[in-house]
Design an enzyme around this catalytic site. Structure first.
Site, mmCIF file in Angstrom:
data_model
loop_
_atom_site.group_PDB
_atom_site.id
_atom_site.type_symbol
_atom_site.label_atom_id
_atom_site.label_comp_id
_atom_site.label_asym_id
_atom_site.label_seq_id
_atom_site.Cartn_x
_atom_site.Cartn_y
_atom_site.Cartn_z
ATOM 1 N N HIS A 1 116.834 -7.927 23.715
ATOM 2 C CA HIS A 1 117.264 -6.631 24.237
ATOM 3 C C HIS A 1 118.698 -6.675 24.785
ATOM 4 O O HIS A 1 119.005 -6.057 25.806
ATOM 5 C CB HIS A 1 116.269 -6.088 25.272
ATOM 6 C CG HIS A 1 115.010 -5.607 24.627
ATOM 7 N ND1 HIS A 1 113.984 -6.458 24.293
ATOM 8 C CD2 HIS A 1 114.643 -4.375 24.221
ATOM 9 C CE1 HIS A 1 113.017 -5.766 23.728
ATOM 10 N NE2 HIS A 1 113.384 -4.502 23.655
ATOM 11 N N CYS B 1 126.007 -1.193 7.961
ATOM 12 C CA CYS B 1 126.016 -2.202 9.024
ATOM 13 C C CYS B 1 127.237 -2.080 9.938
ATOM 14 O O CYS B 1 127.309 -2.757 10.960
ATOM 15 C CB CYS B 1 125.935 -3.600 8.431
ATOM 16 S SG CYS B 1 124.367 -3.919 7.598
ATOM 17 N N GLU C 1 116.267 -10.380 9.719
ATOM 18 C CA GLU C 1 116.582 -9.098 10.360
ATOM 19 C C GLU C 1 115.575 -8.028 9.961
ATOM 20 O O GLU C 1 115.350 -7.079 10.701
ATOM 21 C CB GLU C 1 117.972 -8.621 9.948
ATOM 22 C CG GLU C 1 119.098 -9.449 10.494
ATOM 23 C CD GLU C 1 120.449 -8.925 10.074
ATOM 24 O OE1 GLU C 1 121.412 -9.176 10.810
ATOM 25 O OE2 GLU C 1 120.571 -8.266 9.016
#
Length: 117
Positions: free
Chosen positions: A69, A25, A107
């Site tokens: 985005h 991550c 996620e």
């Protein structure tokens, strides 16, 4: 207690650069996020709702305009973890809809974080 939920989706990138460099991550990556807001009330309004789902449209606009985005680290001033996103969206919703009880953020299909005070 009556409870309703509504689900919202967005895609965004982030990087948890405070983690060790060998942590996956810590690298720049992205997710297709799911946000679920939960509202609760002891009684229904005169229309028979906790709240009309249509009234939650501002959350969709906020997510689409601010998060979809985009790079989350450019938006948030805290680490862009699912837990912090859940708290962020909870606070945003609670300020608009007092019935807000919790927000969950996913996620990946197998991971969820929830903020429920």
């Amino acid at each position: 207690m009556f409870r309703i939920t509504k689900e919202f989706h967005f895609s965004a990138s982030h990087q948890l650069s405070h983690l060790p460099s060998d942590h996956q991550c810590a690298r720049l990556h992205g997710h297709n996020y799911i946000v679920v807001v939960e509202l609760a009330a002891h009684s229904l309004n005169t229309d028979g709702f906790v709240r009309d789902y249509h009234e939650l449209k501002p959350l969709k606009s906020y997510i689409d305009d601010t998060f979809d985005h985009h790079h989350l680290d450019d938006i948030l001033d805290i680490p862009s973890t699912a837990e912090n996103l859940a708290r962020h969206f909870y606070d945003w919703c609670k300020a608009r809809w007092p019935e807000t009880a919790a927000v969950k953020v996913s996620e990946t299909p197998k991971t969820w974080a929830e903020y429920r005070p």
